[in-house]
Design a protein around this motif. Sequence first.
Motif, PDB file in Angstrom:
ATOM      1  N   ILE A  76     133.472  57.955 161.877  1.00 42.37           N
ATOM      2  CA  ILE A  76     132.091  58.304 163.041  1.00 42.37           C
ATOM      3  C   ILE A  76     130.826  57.835 162.547  1.00 42.37           C
ATOM      4  O   ILE A  76     130.489  58.398 161.633  1.00 42.37           O
ATOM      5  N   ILE A  77     130.392  56.540 163.180  1.00 36.75           N
ATOM      6  CA  ILE A  77     129.059  56.210 162.677  1.00 36.75           C
ATOM      7  C   ILE A  77     127.895  56.525 163.750  1.00 36.75           C
ATOM      8  O   ILE A  77     128.161  56.034 164.898  1.00 36.75           O
ATOM      9  N   ALA A  78     126.969  57.322 163.373  1.00 33.89           N
ATOM     10  CA  ALA A  78     125.848  57.730 164.193  1.00 33.89           C
ATOM     11  C   ALA A  78     124.812  56.666 164.167  1.00 33.89           C
ATOM     12  O   ALA A  78     124.529  56.181 163.182  1.00 33.89           O
ATOM     13  N   VAL A  79     124.588  56.283 165.373  1.00 35.67           N
ATOM     14  CA  VAL A  79     123.547  55.383 165.614  1.00 35.67           C
ATOM     15  C   VAL A  79     122.481  55.998 166.233  1.00 35.67           C
ATOM     16  O   VAL A  79     122.290  55.930 167.590  1.00 35.67           O
ATOM     17  N   ASP A  80     121.482  56.647 165.633  1.00 34.74           N
ATOM     18  CA  ASP A  80     120.697  57.587 166.406  1.00 34.74           C
ATOM     19  C   ASP A  80     119.252  57.870 165.835  1.00 34.74           C
ATOM     20  O   ASP A  80     118.423  58.830 165.995  1.00 34.74           O
ATOM     21  N   GLY A  81     119.051  56.903 164.880  1.00 31.49           N
ATOM     22  CA  GLY A  81     117.510  56.941 164.562  1.00 31.49           C
ATOM     23  C   GLY A  81     117.450  58.311 163.592  1.00 31.49           C
ATOM     24  O   GLY A  81     116.274  58.505 163.118  1.00 31.49           O
ATOM     25  N   GLY A  82     118.487  58.812 163.291  1.00 29.99           N
ATOM     26  CA  GLY A  82     118.407  59.992 162.323  1.00 29.99           C
ATOM     27  C   GLY A  82     118.474  61.309 162.950  1.00 29.99           C
ATOM     28  O   GLY A  82     118.214  62.280 162.452  1.00 29.99           O
ATOM     29  N   ARG A  83     118.381  61.387 164.289  1.00 32.56           N
ATOM     30  CA  ARG A  83     118.217  62.553 164.955  1.00 32.56           C
ATOM     31  C   ARG A  83     119.297  63.595 164.811  1.00 32.56           C
ATOM     32  O   ARG A  83     118.973  64.752 164.954  1.00 32.56           O
ATOM     33  N   SER A  84     120.619  63.134 164.473  1.00 36.25           N
ATOM     34  CA  SER A  84     121.524  64.133 164.285  1.00 36.25           C
ATOM     35  C   SER A  84     121.406  64.991 163.195  1.00 36.25           C
ATOM     36  O   SER A  84     121.762  65.898 163.170  1.00 36.25           O
TER      37      SER A  84
END
Length: 246
Positions: free
Chosen positions: A235-243
Amino acid sequence: MQGKTVLVTGGAKRVGAAICRRLHAAGANVVIHYRSSAYEAFALRAELNGLRENSAFCAQADLLDPDALRAMVTEGIQFCGRLDALVNNASSFYATTLEGINAAQWNDLTGTNLKAPLLLAQAAAAELRRRHGAIVNIVDIHAERPMHGHLLYSVAKAGLTALTRGLAQELAPQVRVNAVAPGVIIWPEGEAWSDEEARRKIVAHTLLKREGEPDDIARTVQFLIADAPYITGQIIAVDGGRSINI
């Protein structure tokens, strides 16, 4: 991606359209699934076919109809004689409280976000195995950190995250299965998300202090399909580091 065919659910607009455009630009033929966004779907098909003849196809289906899902996979294979990748992007999204949850909401949110990706993977499995293909699911950073007031949606996306890893096991070694978890990319439609101050506070929690773009998701999807032969079950998070900063 040259000569390969990819089915993208919810491909007519927003992030789905960005995925279709990027995969098409890389040489793929695309099957653009839509439920009710016929105008946007056919406009996108015309746009892509204008760039490369007979390279885009529209397929209408209600994600809650199992027969329609199987028929759509068959149509996708018939379109170019093959199916190399499936992108489960379509999703229902709205608030649900614990006290207010009903059967219709359960069927819709788990049906579109979890059951439909499972049934589509089931229908496409034989062809994807034959092509040594890939599945990319669009999950959500709130699959692991539930969003307050969106209980069913968070649960459904958590299920899709588990399904991603389970399918990676079931379909190995021929088919790779991964997921992308977006953060703030495009604001959800509806009045509840129109408050600028609320948006500003959400963006402030991203480490990069800005919203992402639909193409940020599309680039990651392309990477997982075309350039990641040794990546599966991830699972790759593409979230600007929000998670990691909620």
